[in-house]
Design an enzyme around this catalytic site. Structure first.
Site, PDB file in Angstrom:
ATOM      1  CE  LYS A   1     -19.794 -16.720  -3.882  1.00  0.00           C
ATOM      2  NZ  LYS A   1     -20.533 -17.226  -2.858  1.00  0.00           N
TER       3      LYS A   1
ATOM      4  CE  LYS B   1     -29.357 -11.850  -2.052  1.00  0.00           C
ATOM      5  NZ  LYS B   1     -29.409 -13.170  -2.066  1.00  0.00           N
TER       6      LYS B   1
ATOM      7  CE  LYS C   1     -25.175 -18.717 -16.555  1.00  0.00           C
ATOM      8  NZ  LYS C   1     -25.882 -19.959 -16.778  1.00  0.00           N
TER       9      LYS C   1
END
Ligand code: TRP
Length: 338
Positions: free
Chosen positions: A199, A119, A202
């Protein structure tokens, strides 16, 4: 004669971030196992909303996301009669213990975390919460002195840090915490999204909700990527590299699967038919979930009760640990008077 006491059951804790209704990846990677574990262990299942503040969503969406995940938990069969089901922010001791763990967490270890590194490379500026995230996770687990934590492979590093924090705390302040074991289910492996690229998640839209109606399941499964070399129906397929075939493993009986496998190799079944079978089986497996969810949606007061009672039971354990921690760390100034 006194009755022999049963050996203490192992305590298991796990958490999931609330981003609304659970999806196929959550189910295969976590919830399916959690449901089974309830009969074997003393379990705590936590909706980790305090963790979710680092995900950068709109705060207005949080209450609904928590509620939708709670419905999903209950829909798949997490059972408040067997387990403690609760929301992290209802038990303030999580954040309190996380702060105290700052005293024993090496910055260098946090800097090594791959999730943080990913990140921090992708964004110019990230909130400190992403850096500190694993400390809160360690607090979640150790607050309950959990013996074991079922997680996916991606959480192995966080669990190692949790063990390190426990060791350092024990060495500095005296024996308090167990070294919690990660329970990583090797059999599932990494479940790829329907796009076959990442992966399931949502936010990537490469999955399907566990409460989706059959038509909606088909809408998603229809788009799933199969063997890229199988361009025409007459091309033989390679089930071993096909993500759709992998998903059949979880939803389709062995005989049908063997039949699909042979027919795919012989180009006797097309990808669309193969997906149709998968979609039907998923929709059928999720049927009882949809029914239970409908019940809870119609009776939101039951959800409120489950989560309030869950938090109440969790707090009893959490308070005990915090009293011990404060005492061991010497944080009660009254000791100077009494
Ligand atoms: N970090 C975990 C995840 O992203 C969620 C989590 C938070 C968790 N606290 C936890 C998992 C404690 C297990 C135990 O999946």
């Amino acid at each position: 004669m006194t009755k022999p006491t049963a050996p203490r059951r192992k305590r298991v804790f796990s958490g999931m971030q609330p981003s609304g209704e659970a999806h196929l990846g959550n189910y295969l990677g976590a919830l399916r196992r959690w449901v089974e574990m309830q009969d074997q262990y003393d379990c705590l299942w936590c909706i980790v909303d305090d963790h979710a503040i680092t995900a950068g969503g709109n705060p207005k969406d949080m209450p609904r996301n928590v509620l939708d995940l709670a419905v999903s938990f209950l829909a798949v069969g997490l059972d408040p009669e067997k387990s403690i089901i609760f929301v992290q922010s209802d038990v303030h001791e999580h954040t309190e213990l996380a702060w105290l763990f700052n005293a024993v967490t090496p910055v260098g270890e946090l800097e090594r975390m791959t999730q943080y590194k990913d990140k921090s490379q992708r964004f110019e500026s990230i909130p400190a919460g992403i850096f500190n995230y694993p400390i809160l996770q360690a607090a979640d687990i150790l607050l309950y002195k959990a013996d074991a934590v079922p997680v996916g492979e991606d959480q192995r590093q966080h669990l190692e840090l949790t063990r390190e924090i426990a060791r350092k705390f024990n060495a500095t302040y005296g024996d308090t915490f167990p070294e919690t074991d990660p329970l990583i289910d090797e059999s599932v492996g990494r479940i790829m999204g329907l796009d076959g690229e990442a992966k399931m998640s949502k936010s990537l839209g490469n999955t399907v909700g566990i409460l989706a109606e059959p038509a909606a399941v088909w809408d998603r499964v229809r788009t799933a990527v199969t063997d890229p070399q199988r361009v025409r129906r007459s091309d033989p397929g390679r089930p071993e590299i096909c993500n759709v075939f992998t998903l059949h493993k979880f939803f389709t009986d062995a005989a049908t699967r063997a039949d699909i496998e042979n027919k795919c190799r012989a180009a006797e079944i097309g990808c669309v038919d193969c997906k149709r079978i998968l979609s039907d089986n998923i929709a059928q497996a999720f049927g009882p979930f949809r029914e239970r969810a409908a019940h809870y949606r119609a009776h939101p007061e039951e959800i409120r009760r489950v989560l309030s009672e869950g938090a109440e039971r969790a707090r009893v354990i959490a308070r005990g640990t915090m009293a011990e921690v404060r005492q061991k760390m010497g944080l009660d100034w009254r000791a100077a008077i009494d």
